[in-house]
Scaffold this motif. Structure first.
Motif, PDB file in Angstrom:
ATOM      1  N   LEU A  70     -51.177 -30.119   5.865  1.00 30.14           N
ATOM      2  CA  LEU A  70     -50.628 -29.046   5.043  1.00 30.14           C
ATOM      3  C   LEU A  70     -49.642 -29.588   4.013  1.00 30.14           C
ATOM      4  CD1 LEU A  70     -50.407 -26.019   4.441  1.00 30.14           C
ATOM      5  CD2 LEU A  70     -48.643 -25.884   6.218  1.00 30.14           C
ATOM      6  N   SER A  73     -51.520 -31.136   1.189  1.00 33.72           N
ATOM      7  CA  SER A  73     -52.065 -30.126   0.279  1.00 33.72           C
ATOM      8  C   SER A  73     -50.991 -29.565  -0.642  1.00 33.72           C
ATOM      9  CB  SER A  73     -52.711 -28.991   1.083  1.00 33.72           C
ATOM     10  OG  SER A  73     -53.830 -29.453   1.817  1.00 33.72           O
ATOM     11  N   GLU A  74     -49.790 -29.359  -0.087  1.00 32.00           N
ATOM     12  CA  GLU A  74     -48.704 -28.823  -0.901  1.00 32.00           C
ATOM     13  C   GLU A  74     -48.301 -29.803  -1.998  1.00 32.00           C
ATOM     14  OE1 GLU A  74     -47.199 -25.700  -0.787  1.00 32.00           O
ATOM     15  OE2 GLU A  74     -49.018 -25.390   0.394  1.00 32.00           O
ATOM     16  N   ARG A  78     -51.811 -27.395  -4.413  1.00 31.32           N
ATOM     17  CA  ARG A  78     -52.708 -26.297  -4.049  1.00 31.32           C
ATOM     18  C   ARG A  78     -51.897 -25.063  -3.648  1.00 31.32           C
ATOM     19  NH1 ARG A  78     -55.611 -30.370  -0.698  1.00 31.32           N
ATOM     20  NH2 ARG A  78     -57.356 -31.164  -1.916  1.00 31.32           N
ATOM     21  N   PRO A  79     -52.463 -23.861  -3.834  1.00 31.19           N
ATOM     22  CA  PRO A  79     -51.810 -22.651  -3.320  1.00 31.19           C
ATOM     23  C   PRO A  79     -51.652 -22.726  -1.806  1.00 31.19           C
ATOM     24  CG  PRO A  79     -53.548 -22.087  -4.880  1.00 31.19           C
ATOM     25  CD  PRO A  79     -53.671 -23.567  -4.616  1.00 31.19           C
ATOM     26  N   LEU A  80     -50.623 -22.058  -1.290  1.00 31.38           N
ATOM     27  CA  LEU A  80     -50.292 -22.163   0.125  1.00 31.38           C
ATOM     28  C   LEU A  80     -51.462 -21.739   1.013  1.00 31.38           C
ATOM     29  CD1 LEU A  80     -48.293 -22.715   2.373  1.00 31.38           C
ATOM     30  CD2 LEU A  80     -47.415 -20.381   2.105  1.00 31.38           C
ATOM     31  N   LEU A  81     -52.084 -20.600   0.720  1.00 30.15           N
ATOM     32  CA  LEU A  81     -53.185 -20.129   1.559  1.00 30.15           C
ATOM     33  C   LEU A  81     -54.376 -21.088   1.502  1.00 30.15           C
ATOM     34  CD1 LEU A  81     -53.128 -16.264   0.901  1.00 30.15           C
ATOM     35  CD2 LEU A  81     -52.260 -17.542   2.875  1.00 30.15           C
ATOM     36  N   GLY A  83     -54.133 -24.293   0.991  1.00 28.41           N
ATOM     37  CA  GLY A  83     -53.722 -25.461   1.758  1.00 28.41           C
ATOM     38  C   GLY A  83     -53.833 -25.227   3.252  1.00 28.41           C
ATOM     39  N   VAL A  84     -53.443 -24.024   3.708  1.00 28.65           N
ATOM     40  CA  VAL A  84     -53.568 -23.705   5.144  1.00 28.65           C
ATOM     41  C   VAL A  84     -55.029 -23.712   5.567  1.00 28.65           C
ATOM     42  CG1 VAL A  84     -53.239 -21.889   6.859  1.00 28.65           C
ATOM     43  CG2 VAL A  84     -51.419 -22.397   5.230  1.00 28.65           C
ATOM     44  N   SER A  87     -56.326 -27.309   5.580  1.00 30.35           N
ATOM     45  CA  SER A  87     -55.706 -28.080   6.665  1.00 30.35           C
ATOM     46  C   SER A  87     -56.319 -27.719   8.009  1.00 30.35           C
ATOM     47  CB  SER A  87     -54.195 -27.837   6.679  1.00 30.35           C
ATOM     48  OG  SER A  87     -53.609 -28.236   5.459  1.00 30.35           O
TER      49      SER A  87
END
Length: 317
Positions: A70, A73-74, A78-81, A83-84, A87
């Protein structure tokens, strides 16, 4: 009892932090050395780090692998959702892989041929297929890649994950058990250092002289020597060095534009070199243990015969 519980929680927390840090290092290492844009080709070191961490510390460190993915990705913006989702897709199957390995009584010391076969078949092979399919599906659903590229991207992702497990996991499992031997001879220590340095220099020279990578087979003699003389302690870092330099040169030292055939050749080389070297190292280790058991049994038999001979002698006087 309360202090003991706090101590256990602290240990688990530190283990998760260590796995997160290692995953981040492996992920950025892969992005910097073996990537095209944000996508890692041929070798995904973070997969090998995640599998090794779960096999060493247990499933309780899976949050560390997810957090590492995660955070990566951050940092890539990338947008948080998104990235989640990515991940979870990347790390969800690692616990399943470790459960499969424990199901077949996998030894983390890789001291048997069956352990190597389990790592190759269950972890690098079958275990990474669902990971590749799930991750590619999420990538397509998020619109990062067109649906027409689904199968090609799945294949490339699976190869990258499998190579990461095959190259990085044995190294981490082996280095965990490495101890500097007592009374080591200076010549043997010099031999180990010279072998690693020579392997790196030879691999770099071959990749620069042979742009089509057809001369990579020249690195097999030092790999064989490392496996024969030092077993996993010498073969696993040698494989990591050779694979890292060979893959890095494909993307960063191109004498010409790399084609799909070049990638296939490189992937086949990394897989073949890793399998052959690891198999030889494990076989030599098994042979050495068998010789030690025979020697110990012989000594015990001699002691037993001596006692039997003493008891059978007629007493004087």
């Amino acid at each position: 009892m309360h202090n003991r519980h706090i101590r256990q929680v602290a240990i688990v927390g530190l283990q998760n932090i260590a796995v997160t840090a290692a995953y981040l290092v492996g992920r950025f290492w892969g992005l910097q050395l073996f990537a095209e844009g944000e996508f890692t080709r041929v070798l995904f070191p973070a997969a090998g780090i995640a599998v090794a961490g779960l096999m060493i510390f247990g499933l309780r460190v899976w949050p560390g692998t997810f957090l590492g993915a995660l955070l990566t990705s951050e940092t890539l913006g990338r947008p948080l959702l998104d990235g989640v989702a990515l991940s979870l897709a990347t790390t969800a199957t690692y616990p399943v892989v470790c459960a499969l390995l424990r199901r077949v009584d996998f030894h983390t010391q890789l001291d048997r041929i069956r352990d190597l076969l389990a790592l190759v078949a269950l972890a690098a092979g079958v275990g990474m297929i669902p990971a590749a399919v799930i991750r590619t599906s999420v990538v397509v659903l998020l619109g990062t890649s067109p649906p027409a590229d689904f199968w090609d991207l799945t294949l490339v992702t699976w190869v990258s994950l499998a190579m990461g497990v095959l190259v990085v996991t044995p190294f981490l499992l082996a280095i965990r058990r490495m101890r500097w031997p007592r009374h080591v001879r200076p010549l043997r220590a010099l031999e180990a250092v010279a072998l690693l340095a020579g392997t790196a220099a030879l691999t770099l020279a071959v990749t620069m002289v042979s742009p089509n990578r057809q001369m990579l087979f020249l690195v097999f003699p030092p790999l064989i020597w490392a496996a024969w003389r030092f077993q996993l302690a010498g073969s696993t870092p040698s494989i990591l060095i050779v694979s890292a330099i060979a893959v890095y040169s494909m993307f960063h030292l191109p004498a010409r534009l790399a084609t799909d055939n070049d990638l296939i050749t490189l992937e086949a080389f990394v897989a073949t070199a890793s399998l052959a070297t690891l198999a030889l190292a494990v076989a030599v280790s098994e042979r050495n243990r068998a010789q030690d058991r025979i020697a110990n049994a012989s000594i015990e038999l001699v002691h037993a015969l001596n006692k039997l001979d003493e008891s059978a002698r007629p007493r004087q006087g």
